[in-house]
Design a protein around this motif. Structure first.
Motif, PDB file in Angstrom:
ATOM      1  N   LEU A 123      18.168   7.186  20.094  1.00 21.42           N
ATOM      2  CA  LEU A 123      18.068   6.961  18.823  1.00 21.42           C
ATOM      3  C   LEU A 123      18.906   7.816  17.885  1.00 21.42           C
ATOM      4  CD1 LEU A 123      14.239   6.220  18.680  1.00 21.42           C
ATOM      5  CD2 LEU A 123      16.147   4.542  18.922  1.00 21.42           C
ATOM      6  N   TYR A 124      19.043   8.996  18.134  1.00 25.08           N
ATOM      7  CA  TYR A 124      19.614  10.070  17.049  1.00 25.08           C
ATOM      8  C   TYR A 124      20.686  10.723  17.499  1.00 25.08           C
ATOM      9  CZ  TYR A 124      15.034   8.914  14.907  1.00 25.08           C
ATOM     10  OH  TYR A 124      13.988   8.272  14.362  1.00 25.08           O
ATOM     11  N   LYS A 125      21.530  10.061  18.413  1.00 26.34           N
ATOM     12  CA  LYS A 125      22.669  10.839  18.968  1.00 26.34           C
ATOM     13  C   LYS A 125      24.060  10.721  17.903  1.00 26.34           C
ATOM     14  CE  LYS A 125      25.908  11.185  22.905  1.00 26.34           C
ATOM     15  NZ  LYS A 125      26.254  10.414  24.265  1.00 26.34           N
ATOM     16  N   GLU A 126      24.010   9.669  17.222  1.00 22.84           N
ATOM     17  CA  GLU A 126      25.078   9.670  16.040  1.00 22.84           C
ATOM     18  C   GLU A 126      23.935   9.357  14.899  1.00 22.84           C
ATOM     19  OE1 GLU A 126      28.211   7.481  16.690  1.00 22.84           O
ATOM     20  OE2 GLU A 126      28.817   8.303  18.408  1.00 22.84           O
ATOM     21  N   VAL A 127      23.733  10.503  14.041  1.00 25.23           N
ATOM     22  CA  VAL A 127      23.030   9.887  12.800  1.00 25.23           C
ATOM     23  C   VAL A 127      24.090   9.254  11.812  1.00 25.23           C
ATOM     24  CG1 VAL A 127      21.713  11.027  10.898  1.00 25.23           C
ATOM     25  CG2 VAL A 127      21.510  12.169  13.027  1.00 25.23           C
ATOM     26  N   SER A 128      23.416   8.001  11.343  1.00 24.98           N
ATOM     27  CA  SER A 128      24.158   7.239  10.509  1.00 24.98           C
ATOM     28  C   SER A 128      23.999   7.508   9.108  1.00 24.98           C
ATOM     29  CB  SER A 128      23.971   5.842  10.869  1.00 24.98           C
ATOM     30  OG  SER A 128      22.498   5.398  10.714  1.00 24.98           O
ATOM     31  N   ASP A 129      22.633   7.692   8.882  1.00 20.61           N
ATOM     32  CA  ASP A 129      22.317   8.372   7.158  1.00 20.61           C
ATOM     33  C   ASP A 129      22.427   9.620   7.029  1.00 20.61           C
ATOM     34  OD1 ASP A 129      21.110   8.415   4.923  1.00 20.61           O
ATOM     35  OD2 ASP A 129      19.618   6.823   5.393  1.00 20.61           O
ATOM     36  N   GLU A 130      23.503   9.977   6.328  1.00 20.05           N
ATOM     37  CA  GLU A 130      23.531  11.479   6.140  1.00 20.05           C
ATOM     38  C   GLU A 130      22.241  12.282   5.311  1.00 20.05           C
ATOM     39  OE1 GLU A 130      26.887  11.846   3.753  1.00 20.05           O
ATOM     40  OE2 GLU A 130      28.272  11.331   5.212  1.00 20.05           O
ATOM     41  N   ALA A 131      21.345  11.401   4.667  1.00 21.51           N
ATOM     42  CA  ALA A 131      20.532  11.880   3.832  1.00 21.51           C
ATOM     43  C   ALA A 131      19.121  12.209   5.064  1.00 21.51           C
ATOM     44  CB  ALA A 131      19.725  11.035   3.058  1.00 21.51           C
ATOM     45  N   LEU A 132      19.230  11.978   6.149  1.00 26.70           N
ATOM     46  CA  LEU A 132      18.288  12.013   7.306  1.00 26.70           C
ATOM     47  C   LEU A 132      18.124  13.348   7.546  1.00 26.70           C
ATOM     48  CD1 LEU A 132      16.235  10.952   9.257  1.00 26.70           C
ATOM     49  CD2 LEU A 132      17.906  10.452  10.834  1.00 26.70           C
ATOM     50  N   MET A 133      16.959  14.098   7.278  1.00 28.55           N
ATOM     51  CA  MET A 133      17.295  15.548   7.558  1.00 28.55           C
ATOM     52  C   MET A 133      16.298  15.973   8.909  1.00 28.55           C
ATOM     53  SD  MET A 133      15.496  18.636   5.059  1.00 28.55           S
ATOM     54  CE  MET A 133      13.583  18.028   5.305  1.00 28.55           C
ATOM     55  N   ASP A 134      15.208  15.351   8.838  1.00 27.62           N
ATOM     56  CA  ASP A 134      14.527  15.682  10.503  1.00 27.62           C
ATOM     57  C   ASP A 134      13.760  14.351  10.871  1.00 27.62           C
ATOM     58  OD1 ASP A 134      13.227  16.854  12.212  1.00 27.62           O
ATOM     59  OD2 ASP A 134      11.427  17.893  10.794  1.00 27.62           O
ATOM     60  N   TYR A 135      13.591  14.353  12.112  1.00 25.81           N
ATOM     61  CA  TYR A 135      13.129  13.123  12.698  1.00 25.81           C
ATOM     62  C   TYR A 135      12.269  13.484  14.194  1.00 25.81           C
ATOM     63  CZ  TYR A 135      17.795  14.015  15.052  1.00 25.81           C
ATOM     64  OH  TYR A 135      18.642  14.544  15.618  1.00 25.81           O
ATOM     65  N   GLY A 136      11.668  12.492  14.509  1.00 26.02           N
ATOM     66  CA  GLY A 136      10.868  12.655  15.867  1.00 26.02           C
ATOM     67  C   GLY A 136      10.214  11.876  16.575  1.00 26.02           C
ATOM     68  N   VAL A 137      10.090  11.619  17.750  1.00 32.69           N
ATOM     69  CA  VAL A 137       9.259  10.547  18.378  1.00 32.69           C
ATOM     70  C   VAL A 137       8.122  11.162  18.703  1.00 32.69           C
ATOM     71  CG1 VAL A 137       9.332   9.260  20.510  1.00 32.69           C
ATOM     72  CG2 VAL A 137      11.374   9.698  19.533  1.00 32.69           C
ATOM     73  N   GLY A 138       6.896  10.388  18.376  1.00 33.52           N
ATOM     74  CA  GLY A 138       5.580  10.729  18.548  1.00 33.52           C
ATOM     75  C   GLY A 138       4.907  10.059  19.788  1.00 33.52           C
ATOM     76  N   SER A 139       4.132   9.151  19.729  1.00 30.02           N
ATOM     77  CA  SER A 139       3.575   8.260  20.357  1.00 30.02           C
ATOM     78  C   SER A 139       4.333   7.205  21.256  1.00 30.02           C
ATOM     79  CB  SER A 139       2.317   7.289  20.072  1.00 30.02           C
ATOM     80  OG  SER A 139       1.226   8.317  19.462  1.00 30.02           O
TER      81      SER A 139
END
Length: 435
Positions: free
Chosen positions: A318-334
């Motif tokens: 999902l996040y190998k290439e971050v398309s949105d420069e404003a995306l700071m943090d992310y994570g997969v939960g359930s």
């Protein structure tokens, strides 16, 4: 009996039952109302000057170092503080976050107080899918701030009274060392030559003292690599019990009201109302239990299934290439397994993924949004099987830790122990649907 009378009697009966149950399950801790446990006192303790983020937390050294290796680079917004040993996907995430903070000239300062390490100031350990895992969760109160280091201006802050900090680490287990039922690997294995006197020394930890010359020897061989770090707030036990009790009371009130209104005999109607309430609650519990059993059966169909490794693969996809420069943090939960389909060579799964994304816009305050995606992923049905051992190149990067791949005598990475072979255990995304 009229409707108003039925509602009044049902309400009174429900209140009596609710109080009787609450007395058994809810434990009110009056210490939380003491002056030292109020928000003002906690904030004062967290804002006190300290050398390191976990100073004074009374944590085991390994746990303290694991958390500080993540908190320091965020608090300084400096990539030079990043630890050497991180999962590639997690490293990519940390580098992007530090770069974004540096671009905005901000630091992400996370401070904690009243730390209670779970379980019992130690790591929870297990092994699966050729990896040894360890996890530590800190229960605490936390203060997360975005600060401008130039003028100490606080751009944004979040106070979490019932906060949890979680870190997950892993290291690869060589195929030749997976024999038996060991719960911990490499804690008593490996030998190293003392660079001072040339003696052969047993490497029982990351730092040993040569018994012959007294020299201190450090090694990062088979060291732990960080896979996940997250901070979140969790509802307290009393609040959870309170909400469940409220839901139970609502169901009971409706059942009693209908029974009292429709059945003339009050004793019979109350008995029937209580029985109907219990049947409804048992039905709800059975529904959730059926969902859990479905997940267990689907996971058992997958050879050498590891949810942690699947989560890592999903994060990378999902996040190998971050398309949105404003995306700071992310994570997969359930992760919810929906379907498992086998062929002779492959396993294909359909999963629902729930996660969060935190954005730091150019102008405005950071915000977090929840995501829900349906993914179709595929990998080899029997991931341990391979046709050839492959060829090893010293100039190739290790797919696990990213270091220059220098194989040992077992053709494993000399830094993390990764067994370099055809990576047919990796889940590859075939399709995605955003909900």
């Amino acid at each position: 009996m009229g409707l108003s009378e039925a509602m009044l009697l049902a309400f009174a009966t429900t209140i009596i039952c609710a109080f009787a149950i609450a007395e058994k399950i809810i434990d009110i801790d009056f210490e939380q109302f003491m002056p030292e446990n109020l928000k003002k006192a906690k904030m004062k303790r967290m804002l006190a000057k300290r050398e390191t983020p976990m100073q004074g937390a009374r944590l085991q050294k390994d746990i303290k170092d694991s958390f500080e290796n993540v908190l320091l680079p965020l608090g300084k917004a400096d990539m030079s503080y990043l630890p050497k040993r991180m999962d590639l996907t997690f490293r990519r995430k940390m580098v992007h976050q530090v770069e974004l903070l540096g671009k905005h000239k901000l630091c992400r300062d996370i401070r904690v107080t009243d730390v209670v390490p779970l379980p019992k100031n130690n790591f929870k350990r297990w092994n699966d899918d050729g990896r040894e895992w360890r996890e530590s969760i800190l229960q605490c109160s936390s203060l997360e701030r975005l600060i401008s280091p130039q003028d100490d201006e606080i751009v944004h802050q979040i106070y979490r009274k019932n906060s949890y900090l979680r870190i997950l680490q892993s290291r690869h287990i060589r195929h030749s060392d997976r024999q038996g039922r060991n719960k911990e690997f490499y804690s008593d294995k490996g030998k190293i030559t003392c660079p001072s006197c040339g003696a052969e020394v047993e490497l029982s930890s990351q730092q040993v003292i040569c018994p012959y010359c007294g020299g201190v020897i450090q090694s990062e061989f088979y060291d732990w690599q960080t896979e996940v770090f997250e901070i979140y707030e969790k509802m307290g036990a009393n609040m959870q019990y309170g909400l469940l009790l409220l839901a139970y009371s609502g169901v009971m009130f409706l059942c009693l009201t209908l029974c009292l209104y429709l059945i003339k005999d009050a004793d019979v109607s109350l008995t029937v109302g209580v029985i109907v309430t219990l049947l409804i609650l048992l039905g709800i519990a059975r529904f959730f239990r059926t969902r859990e059993e479905k997940q267990e059966k689907l996971s058992e169909k997958i050879v050498r299934y590891s949810e942690n490794y699947l989560r890592s693969c999903i994060n990378e996809a999902l996040y190998k290439e971050v398309s949105d420069e404003a995306l700071m943090d992310y994570g997969v939960g359930s992760i919810v397994l929906e379907k498992v389909v086998h062929t002779d060579q492959t396993t294909e799964i359909t999963v629902k993924v729930y996660g969060t994304e935190t954005y730091l816009p150019e102008r405005g305050k950071p915000y977090t949004k929840k995501i829900k995606k349906t993914l179709v992923l595929q990998r080899a049905r029997y991931p341990e099987r391979r046709k050839t051992d492959g060829v090893f190149f010293k100039e190739k990067d290790c797919p696990s830790c990213g270091a220059n791949f220098i194989p040992d005598e077992h053709n494993c990475c000399s830094f993390c122990g990764y067994s370099f072979r055809a990576n047919n255990a990796k889940w590859v995304m075939k399709a995605m649907k955003t909900s």
